[in-house]
Design a protein around this motif. Structure first.
Motif, PDB file in Angstrom:
ATOM      1  N   UNK A  81       0.828  -1.223   0.000  1.00 52.30           N
ATOM      2  CA  UNK A  81       0.000   0.000   0.000  1.00 52.30           C
ATOM      3  C   UNK A  81       0.858   1.267   0.000  1.00 52.30           C
ATOM      4  N   UNK A  82       2.174   1.110   0.201  1.00 50.40           N
ATOM      5  CA  UNK A  82       3.062   2.282   0.268  1.00 50.40           C
ATOM      6  C   UNK A  82       3.413   2.765  -1.147  1.00 50.40           C
ATOM      7  N   UNK A  83       2.415   3.061  -1.937  1.00 46.16           N
ATOM      8  CA  UNK A  83       2.644   3.594  -3.291  1.00 46.16           C
ATOM      9  C   UNK A  83       1.930   4.938  -3.321  1.00 46.16           C
ATOM     10  N   UNK A  84       2.667   5.973  -2.964  1.00 40.71           N
ATOM     11  CA  UNK A  84       2.029   7.266  -2.720  1.00 40.71           C
ATOM     12  C   UNK A  84       2.092   8.143  -3.969  1.00 40.71           C
ATOM     13  N   UNK A  85       1.072   9.002  -4.101  1.00 37.40           N
ATOM     14  CA  UNK A  85       1.055   9.918  -5.242  1.00 37.40           C
ATOM     15  C   UNK A  85       1.248  11.367  -4.796  1.00 37.40           C
ATOM     16  N   UNK A  86       1.003  11.612  -3.511  1.00 33.42           N
ATOM     17  CA  UNK A  86       1.177  12.965  -2.972  1.00 33.42           C
ATOM     18  C   UNK A  86       1.156  12.863  -1.445  1.00 33.42           C
ATOM     19  N   UNK A  87       1.257  13.995  -0.767  1.00 32.42           N
ATOM     20  CA  UNK A  87       1.316  13.999   0.695  1.00 32.42           C
ATOM     21  C   UNK A  87       0.066  13.357   1.309  1.00 32.42           C
ATOM     22  N   UNK A  88      -1.119  13.713   0.808  1.00 33.75           N
ATOM     23  CA  UNK A  88      -2.345  13.208   1.437  1.00 33.75           C
ATOM     24  C   UNK A  88      -2.461  11.692   1.316  1.00 33.75           C
ATOM     25  N   UNK A  89      -2.044  11.141   0.184  1.00 33.00           N
ATOM     26  CA  UNK A  89      -2.153   9.680  -0.005  1.00 33.00           C
ATOM     27  C   UNK A  89      -1.267   8.958   1.007  1.00 33.00           C
ATOM     28  N   UNK A  90      -0.162   9.587   1.409  1.00 34.01           N
ATOM     29  CA  UNK A  90       0.699   9.024   2.458  1.00 34.01           C
ATOM     30  C   UNK A  90       0.053   9.205   3.829  1.00 34.01           C
ATOM     31  N   UNK A  91      -0.431  10.399   4.116  1.00 36.20           N
ATOM     32  CA  UNK A  91      -0.956  10.688   5.462  1.00 36.20           C
ATOM     33  C   UNK A  91      -2.099   9.739   5.828  1.00 36.20           C
ATOM     34  N   UNK A  92      -2.935   9.386   4.855  1.00 28.55           N
ATOM     35  CA  UNK A  92      -4.057   8.487   5.143  1.00 28.55           C
ATOM     36  C   UNK A  92      -3.543   7.160   5.710  1.00 28.55           C
ATOM     37  N   UNK A  93      -2.475   6.629   5.138  1.00 27.57           N
ATOM     38  CA  UNK A  93      -1.927   5.337   5.585  1.00 27.57           C
ATOM     39  C   UNK A  93      -1.125   5.507   6.870  1.00 27.57           C
ATOM     40  N   UNK A  94      -0.433   6.633   6.978  1.00 29.70           N
ATOM     41  CA  UNK A  94       0.393   6.924   8.168  1.00 29.70           C
ATOM     42  C   UNK A  94      -0.480   7.021   9.428  1.00 29.70           C
ATOM     43  N   UNK A  95      -1.640   7.673   9.322  1.00 28.45           N
ATOM     44  CA  UNK A  95      -2.523   7.771  10.493  1.00 28.45           C
ATOM     45  C   UNK A  95      -3.132   6.406  10.817  1.00 28.45           C
ATOM     46  N   UNK A  96      -3.419   5.593   9.805  1.00 27.13           N
ATOM     47  CA  UNK A  96      -3.937   4.233  10.051  1.00 27.13           C
ATOM     48  C   UNK A  96      -2.876   3.411  10.778  1.00 27.13           C
ATOM     49  N   UNK A  97      -1.615   3.532  10.380  1.00 28.96           N
ATOM     50  CA  UNK A  97      -0.522   2.782  11.028  1.00 28.96           C
ATOM     51  C   UNK A  97      -0.383   3.155  12.493  1.00 28.96           C
ATOM     52  N   UNK A  98      -0.579   4.446  12.811  1.00 25.07           N
ATOM     53  CA  UNK A  98      -0.396   4.921  14.192  1.00 25.07           C
ATOM     54  C   UNK A  98      -1.506   4.424  15.121  1.00 25.07           C
ATOM     55  N   UNK A  99      -2.571   3.833  14.543  1.00 25.45           N
ATOM     56  CA  UNK A  99      -3.720   3.416  15.371  1.00 25.45           C
ATOM     57  C   UNK A  99      -3.377   2.249  16.300  1.00 25.45           C
ATOM     58  N   UNK A 100      -2.226   1.602  16.099  1.00 29.06           N
ATOM     59  CA  UNK A 100      -1.846   0.463  16.962  1.00 29.06           C
ATOM     60  C   UNK A 100      -1.175   0.930  18.254  1.00 29.06           C
ATOM     61  N   UNK A 101      -0.898   2.220  18.374  1.00 36.76           N
ATOM     62  CA  UNK A 101      -0.188   2.759  19.552  1.00 36.76           C
ATOM     63  C   UNK A 101      -1.198   3.111  20.638  1.00 36.76           C
ATOM     64  N   UNK A 102      -1.165   2.372  21.731  1.00 42.60           N
ATOM     65  CA  UNK A 102      -2.139   2.616  22.795  1.00 42.60           C
ATOM     66  C   UNK A 102      -1.502   2.854  24.160  1.00 42.60           C
ATOM     67  N   UNK A 103      -0.434   2.137  24.473  1.00 48.97           N
ATOM     68  CA  UNK A 103       0.121   2.161  25.833  1.00 48.97           C
ATOM     69  C   UNK A 103       1.461   2.879  25.870  1.00 48.97           C
TER      70      UNK A 103
END
Ligand code: ADE
Ligand code: ZN
Length: 349
Positions: free
Chosen positions: A59-81
């Motif tokens: 999924x790391x095939x980005x076309x611009x900043x926003x296409x990256x940010x969408x995946x980057x925020x999804x990745x950060x969702x595993x951080x809880x503790x």
């Protein structure tokens, strides 16, 4: 500039890797490798919309900043503790030390976590403990910069600052990141003024995808001490003169710019033009887990693609990274001495 020893071109990659350097533009959430994302998802019972590490990487095939940010925020969702934040920052600092980073100023995005119900205390304590331990165990110095998400409101930034106030001794400054276009620096004039009153350093992403006007705004309205990215400055001669005269550093991230299609190739990157104009440009990794390389990969691939860059430029970039940092003068001088010793060690006989 002191006398730079002559370095044979074939020794340049080894020199770039070995030279001491500061990293001033790294989003800690952007250092989360896919393997760690899956390990934390398992540990915390978080469902991910990807079957496995390979599917996520695809999924790391980005076309611009926003296409990256969408995946980057999804990745950060595993951080809880707190331990998750500690483990993430410890992994980055160990990796940075391998690249001979002697000092790192690390962005973190509290709103990405508080919006999911994670307390800011959890975020800051985990990250800060990793910085303290890395200094003791790896000899690397590290500080934190709280970055506001510019796609959210200034009111939300004020609320985040309020939550962070009890932890003011654990971060050195504030930044501004996330979706640039449509969110000019002026939107955050008041909260940055408050941060300056509090004695915090202020930096801002500007001129990554956005126009030179956003860099002017970051300087004149936010009073940014450094500009993150800033590569669009080349389209404005008066701005280039201002950045050079006031020695406002730019934290440039070549592999990020390549992966987010800011430049069509590394060979087309304007780092040589920025240095030629006398700007205090530095090389950094931005989000290394997403853009295919940590800081040394940024240096080595950029120099390989741009043969006009020589050992003199390598010395200048490392020296700039120390000058541009918010570290004490005595530390900057000590790192400068180590830089000189490294160049002498790599000199041609
Ligand atoms: N957040 C993480 N990486 C970023 C970038 N390159 N630009 C803006 N916001 C970011
Ligand atoms: Zn960035």
């Amino acid at each position: 500039m002191p006398t730079i020893p002559i370095i044979a071109p074939e020794r340049l990659p080894a020199l770039l890797a070995a030279m001491p350097k500061a990293e001033l533009h790294i989003h800690i959430e952007g250092s989360l490798e896919p393997e760690m994302i899956f390990a934390l998802a398992r540990r915390n019972g978080v469902d991910l919309p990807y079957a496995n590490v390979e599917a996520l990487r695809r999924a790391y095939a980005f076309t611009d900043l926003q296409s990256f940010l969408d995946i980057y925020y999804a990745g950060a969702s595993v951080l809880l503790k707190e331990q998750d934040f500690y483990d993430m920052a410890s992994a980055y600092l160990a990796r940075a030390a391998m690249d001979n980073v002697v000092h790192a100023e690390i962005f973190f995005d509290p709103q990405t976590h508080t919006a999911r119900g994670v307390a800011i205390d959890t975020v800051i304590q985990g990250l800060h403990r990793a910085c303290v331990d890395a200094r003791a165990e790896l000899g690397i110095s590290a500080s934190l910069i709280l970055s506001f998400l510019r796609h959210l409101s200034e009111e939300d930034a004020f609320a985040t600052l309020e939550q962070a106030l009890p932890w003011m001794d654990k971060f050195i400054g504030v930044g501004l990141d996330s979706s640039e276009l449509g969110h000019p620096p002026e939107k955050f004039a008041r909260v940055f003024a408050r941060c300056r009153e509090l004695g915090l350093h202020v930096v801002a992403h500007a001129g990554e995808e956005g126009p030179p006007a956003y860099i002017w705004g970051a300087l004149d309205v936010l009073k940014a001490e450094r500009i993150d990215h800033g590569v669009q400055a080349v389209h404005d001669a008066a701005l280039m003169r201002r950045l050079a005269e006031e020695r406002i550093p730019l934290t440039v991230c070549p592999l990020s710019n390549l992966k987010l299609c800011v430049f069509p190739s590394l060979a087309a990157h304007n780092l040589p033009a920025l240095l030629e104009a006398g700007l205090v440009a530095t090389v950094n990794s931005d989000d290394p887990a997403y853009f295919g390389g940590y800081i040394n990969a940024n240096f080595i691939q950029t120099f390989a693609a741009l043969p006009i860059l020589t050992a003199r430029h390598a010395w200048q970039l490392a020296h700039n990274s120390f000058e541009a940092s918010f570290a004490p003068q005595a530390e900057k001088r000590a790192w400068g001495d180590r830089l000189q010793a490294c160049f002498e060690h790599h000199a041609s006989a």
